[in-house]
Design a protein around this motif. Structure first.
Motif, PDB file in Angstrom:
ATOM      1  N   LEU A 183     -34.825 -17.022 -46.719  1.00 26.03           N
ATOM      2  CA  LEU A 183     -36.158 -17.153 -46.158  1.00 26.03           C
ATOM      3  C   LEU A 183     -36.934 -15.861 -46.379  1.00 26.03           C
ATOM      4  O   LEU A 183     -36.359 -14.773 -46.330  1.00 26.03           O
ATOM      5  N   SER A 184     -38.232 -16.003 -46.585  1.00 25.41           N
ATOM      6  CA  SER A 184     -39.117 -14.851 -46.748  1.00 25.41           C
ATOM      7  C   SER A 184     -40.204 -14.895 -45.696  1.00 25.41           C
ATOM      8  O   SER A 184     -40.652 -15.975 -45.296  1.00 25.41           O
ATOM      9  N   CYS A 185     -40.641 -13.719 -45.287  1.00 22.11           N
ATOM     10  CA  CYS A 185     -41.723 -13.589 -44.311  1.00 22.11           C
ATOM     11  C   CYS A 185     -42.674 -12.527 -44.826  1.00 22.11           C
ATOM     12  O   CYS A 185     -42.307 -11.350 -44.900  1.00 22.11           O
ATOM     13  N   ALA A 186     -43.884 -12.939 -45.159  1.00 21.61           N
ATOM     14  CA  ALA A 186     -44.884 -12.013 -45.672  1.00 21.61           C
ATOM     15  C   ALA A 186     -46.010 -11.860 -44.662  1.00 21.61           C
ATOM     16  O   ALA A 186     -46.444 -12.836 -44.041  1.00 21.61           O
ATOM     17  N   ALA A 187     -46.478 -10.626 -44.508  1.00 23.74           N
ATOM     18  CA  ALA A 187     -47.586 -10.366 -43.599  1.00 23.74           C
ATOM     19  C   ALA A 187     -48.906 -10.683 -44.288  1.00 23.74           C
ATOM     20  O   ALA A 187     -49.079 -10.361 -45.459  1.00 23.74           O
ATOM     21  N   SER A 188     -49.798 -11.327 -43.548  1.00 27.08           N
ATOM     22  CA  SER A 188     -51.098 -11.688 -44.087  1.00 27.08           C
ATOM     23  C   SER A 188     -52.170 -10.790 -43.492  1.00 27.08           C
ATOM     24  O   SER A 188     -52.462 -10.869 -42.308  1.00 27.08           O
ATOM     25  N   GLY A 189     -52.720  -9.902 -44.302  1.00 27.15           N
ATOM     26  CA  GLY A 189     -53.803  -9.062 -43.836  1.00 27.15           C
ATOM     27  C   GLY A 189     -53.401  -7.912 -42.947  1.00 27.15           C
ATOM     28  O   GLY A 189     -54.240  -7.295 -42.286  1.00 27.15           O
ATOM     29  N   ARG A 190     -52.132  -7.617 -42.892  1.00 28.16           N
ATOM     30  CA  ARG A 190     -51.664  -6.490 -42.081  1.00 28.16           C
ATOM     31  C   ARG A 190     -50.355  -5.995 -42.657  1.00 28.16           C
ATOM     32  O   ARG A 190     -49.767  -6.642 -43.509  1.00 28.16           O
TER      33      ARG A 190
END
Length: 123
Positions: free
Chosen positions: A20-27
């Motif tokens: 699983l991947s978790c990317a921050a959006s705009g931060r």
């Protein structure tokens, strides 16, 4: 758009692996702890793993120790959850969250959440 975006869920047979991947959006994740939580049908959300973005220290639920690995990629501002030796009881919606404590990972202390990604492990 949710502040965090998960990806990588799917259907896998027991004994298999997923990442699983978790990317921050705009931060960015700097100074945050980033955790993975999961919620199975008709059950409460539970802690899976957490990592301190600054130190890289990690914490795992007993149920996943030795099978799951949480890691971070500073350049990509992304956190990963490598899941191996998957069991049917790992089936759940997996959520990424940021802002709480990696050492004492209560869901209520995390400020930012993703929309979740479904992981289904067949027997």
């Amino acid at each position: 758009q949710a502040p965090l975006v998960e990806s990588g869920g799917g259907l896998v047979q027991a004994g298999g692996s997923l990442r699983l991947s978790c990317a921050a959006s705009g931060r960015t994740f700097s100074d945050y702890a980033v955790g993975w939580f999961r919620q199975a049908a008709a059950k409460e959300r539970e802690f899976v793993a957490a990592i301190s973005w600054s130190s890289g220290r990690t914490n795992y639920a007993d149920s996943v120790k030795g099978r799951f690995t949480i890691s971070r990629d500073n350049a990509r501002n992304t956190v990963y959850l490598q899941m191996s030796s998957l069991k049917p009881e790992d089936t759940a919606v997996y959520y990424c969250a940021a802002g709480g404590s990696w050492r004492y990972p209560k869901p209520t202390t995390y400020n930012y959440w993703g929309q979740g990604t479904q992981v289904t492990v067949s027997s």
